[in-house]
Design an enzyme around this catalytic site. Structure first.
Site, mmCIF file in Angstrom:
data_model
loop_
_atom_site.group_PDB
_atom_site.id
_atom_site.type_symbol
_atom_site.label_atom_id
_atom_site.label_comp_id
_atom_site.label_asym_id
_atom_site.label_seq_id
_atom_site.Cartn_x
_atom_site.Cartn_y
_atom_site.Cartn_z
ATOM 1 N N ASN A 1 4.342 -7.838 14.835
ATOM 2 C CA ASN A 1 3.634 -7.001 15.825
ATOM 3 C C ASN A 1 2.545 -6.140 15.174
ATOM 4 O O ASN A 1 1.863 -5.384 15.860
ATOM 5 C CB ASN A 1 4.615 -6.128 16.626
ATOM 6 N N GLY B 1 2.804 -4.049 9.455
ATOM 7 C CA GLY B 1 2.292 -5.156 8.640
ATOM 8 C C GLY B 1 0.775 -5.210 8.696
ATOM 9 O O GLY B 1 0.142 -4.481 9.470
ATOM 10 N N PHE C 1 12.684 -10.272 9.040
ATOM 11 C CA PHE C 1 12.304 -9.030 8.339
ATOM 12 C C PHE C 1 11.804 -7.965 9.310
ATOM 13 O O PHE C 1 11.443 -6.872 8.859
ATOM 14 C CB PHE C 1 11.128 -9.290 7.388
ATOM 15 N N ASN D 1 13.858 -0.635 17.813
ATOM 16 C CA ASN D 1 13.181 -1.760 17.139
ATOM 17 C C ASN D 1 14.170 -2.618 16.347
ATOM 18 O O ASN D 1 14.147 -3.848 16.433
ATOM 19 C CB ASN D 1 12.082 -1.219 16.223
ATOM 20 N N TYR E 1 18.708 4.419 9.204
ATOM 21 C CA TYR E 1 18.184 3.113 8.788
ATOM 22 C C TYR E 1 19.334 2.198 8.348
ATOM 23 O O TYR E 1 19.493 1.083 8.862
ATOM 24 C CB TYR E 1 17.162 3.319 7.652
ATOM 25 N N ASN F 1 16.359 -1.858 -4.743
ATOM 26 C CA ASN F 1 15.011 -1.287 -4.603
ATOM 27 C C ASN F 1 13.913 -2.322 -4.854
ATOM 28 O O ASN F 1 13.621 -2.659 -5.999
ATOM 29 C CB ASN F 1 14.859 -0.083 -5.533
ATOM 30 N N HIS G 1 7.934 5.408 -1.295
ATOM 31 C CA HIS G 1 8.691 4.796 -2.382
ATOM 32 C C HIS G 1 8.189 5.230 -3.756
ATOM 33 O O HIS G 1 7.004 5.480 -3.954
ATOM 34 C CB HIS G 1 8.668 3.271 -2.254
ATOM 35 N N ARG H 1 16.152 15.138 -2.299
ATOM 36 C CA ARG H 1 15.776 14.609 -0.992
ATOM 37 C C ARG H 1 17.071 14.323 -0.218
ATOM 38 O O ARG H 1 18.002 13.736 -0.781
ATOM 39 C CB ARG H 1 14.981 13.315 -1.192
HETATM 40 N N1 UDP Z 1 11.949 9.609 -5.634
HETATM 41 C C1 UDP Z 1 11.404 10.700 -6.312
HETATM 42 N N2 UDP Z 1 10.135 11.078 -5.996
HETATM 43 C C2 UDP Z 1 9.381 10.460 -5.036
HETATM 44 C C3 UDP Z 1 9.951 9.347 -4.357
HETATM 45 C C4 UDP Z 1 11.237 8.962 -4.680
HETATM 46 O O1 UDP Z 1 12.039 11.297 -7.178
HETATM 47 O O2 UDP Z 1 8.244 10.875 -4.787
HETATM 48 C C5 UDP Z 1 13.308 9.171 -5.989
HETATM 49 C C6 UDP Z 1 14.272 9.149 -4.807
HETATM 50 O O3 UDP Z 1 14.866 10.398 -4.633
HETATM 51 C C7 UDP Z 1 15.250 8.051 -5.254
HETATM 52 C C8 UDP Z 1 14.403 7.123 -6.106
HETATM 53 O O4 UDP Z 1 13.217 7.845 -6.446
HETATM 54 O O5 UDP Z 1 16.238 8.615 -6.085
HETATM 55 C C9 UDP Z 1 13.984 5.864 -5.356
HETATM 56 O O6 UDP Z 1 13.456 6.258 -4.118
HETATM 57 P P1 UDP Z 1 12.715 5.247 -3.133
HETATM 58 O O7 UDP Z 1 12.250 6.022 -1.930
HETATM 59 O O8 UDP Z 1 11.672 4.484 -3.890
HETATM 60 O O9 UDP Z 1 13.839 4.186 -2.719
HETATM 61 P P2 UDP Z 1 15.310 4.394 -2.076
HETATM 62 O O10 UDP Z 1 16.265 4.365 -3.238
HETATM 63 O O11 UDP Z 1 15.321 5.664 -1.295
HETATM 64 O O12 UDP Z 1 15.456 3.182 -1.216
#
Ligand code: UDP
Length: 329
Positions: free
Chosen positions: A32, A36, A73, A92, A141, A170, A189, A282
């Site tokens: 959609n 993407g 996906f 979604n 999610y 990841n 990410h 986070r």
């Molecule tokens: N992370 C971080 N700073 C950022 C983005 C991510 O320290 O600006 C850390 C986040 O807390 C996690 C790891 O990097 O421990 C991977 O995060 P990401 O969002 O890439 O993937 P996730 O593991 O959440 O799917």
């Protein structure tokens, strides 16, 4: 017969399409284009713009094309957004999958490879994580992905349908041609955000918490190259084509790296000092996520080819330095 890639204009979907086309598969994409990009669509695949929540769109597509298997996906995948807008994810991801399954059953399409996630586990009890371990998602999610997996399972028990769910750790890196790569808006990410620093798009990287119970205090993740993920989808389609039973596989390298180690490796790869600032944790981040991928190796015969973090980051850098703003020209 063709393979239908739903979400084939997205990050992992587009890389899977590139690998399928390389193997001379006939590929149909539906997307959609909400997250993407048309620029990520392989020119040799047939593209349909539409939404999986639109059953008429799916029925028409299944009428038009001879689809053998579906790789699914098409979903929203931002953890943070899923916490502030959970209903978007139920709509979604979960409702979309319900409509898809209805249309697949109606049209006699009986093989699906499903894009799942390590977020289905939540805070793991054991490292490395086995497919059979407890699943207690810590965000919407992961919760919707787990519910999608279960929906597919129950439908497969009632109808002529077999599935493989692939739980990625990841995903990172980019296609070797650097024609396609990771481009999320907004980007959340770690690796793409780090690479925005040498690209001059940000001054520093924030490290979310250095007081976790890990050797250097920062979170540990299992980074797996997107092309290795793409190969696993192709093996999963072949597994179902050969009559393989319903199955679920983790996909990772089985090795964990801390946020600090990722930043340090990116400094070496790019030659840039990449300043880092320790910031608050986070919400919803487990301390460690590392896969056991023995099952995928044994049953699918999958073997990741990018096993070193520096080559994974180098591949991401090769894309990002040439596309500092992703697919936006
Ligand atoms: N992370 C971080 N700073 C950022 C983005 C991510 O320290 O600006 C850390 C986040 O807390 C996690 C790891 O990097 O421990 C991977 O995060 P990401 O969002 O890439 O993937 P996730 O593991 O959440 O799917």
């Amino acid at each position: 017969m063709s393979v239908l890639v739903l979400g084939g204009a997205g990050y992992i979907g587009s890389h899977t399409v590139y690998e399928l086309v390389d193997r001379d598969e006939d590929v149909v994409i539906a997307d959609n284009l909400q997250t993407g990009y048309m620029d990520a669509v392989h020119p040799n695949a047939r593209f349909y713009e539409g939404d999986i929540r639109d059953e008429n769109f799916l029925n028409a597509l299944f009428n038009e094309e001879k689809i053998d298997s579906v790789i699914h996906f098409a979903a929203n995948s931002l953890v943070g957004e899923s916490m502030t807008d959970p209903l978007k994810y139920y709509d979604n991801n979960l409702y979309g999958t319900m409509v898809l399954l209805k249309s697949m059953v109606k049209n006699g399409i009986n093989k699906i490879v499903f894009s799942s996630t390590a977020a289905t586990y939540g805070e793991p009890e054991n490292i490395p994580i086995l497919e059979s371990d407890l699943k207690e998602p810590t965000n919407t999610y992961g919760e919707t992905k787990l519910a999608m997996e279960k929906m597919i399972k129950w439908v497969s028990m009632a109808h002529d349908l077999r599935f493989v769910s692939l739980r990625y750790f990841n995903a990172c890196g980019a296609h070797k041609s650097a024609k396609i790569g990771e481009a999320h808006k907004p980007e959340t990410h770690l690796i793409p955000l780090i690479l925005q620093v040498p690209n001059g798009r940000r001054g520093h990287i924030n490290i979310f918490g250095d007081d976790y119970d890990t050797p250097d205090g920062t979170c540990i993740r299992d980074y797996i190259h997107v092309t290795d993920l793409a190969q696993a989808h192709i093996l999963a389609v072949e597994y179902l084509q050969k009559g393989g039973e319903n199955n679920i596989f983790n996909l990772g390298n089985g090795v964990g790296f801390s946020v600090k180690e990722v930043v340090e490796t990116a400094r070496k790869v790019t030659g840039h000092p990449i300043p880092a600032v320790i910031s608050p944790r986070r919400a919803g981040d487990p301390a460690r996520l590392v896969a056991s991928c023995e099952k995928a190796k044994q049953i699918l015969g999958w073997k990741p080819s990018y096993t070193e973090l520096d080559e994974i980051i180098d591949s991401a850098w090769n894309w990002h330095k040439n596309h500092p703003d992703g697919f936006i020209h």
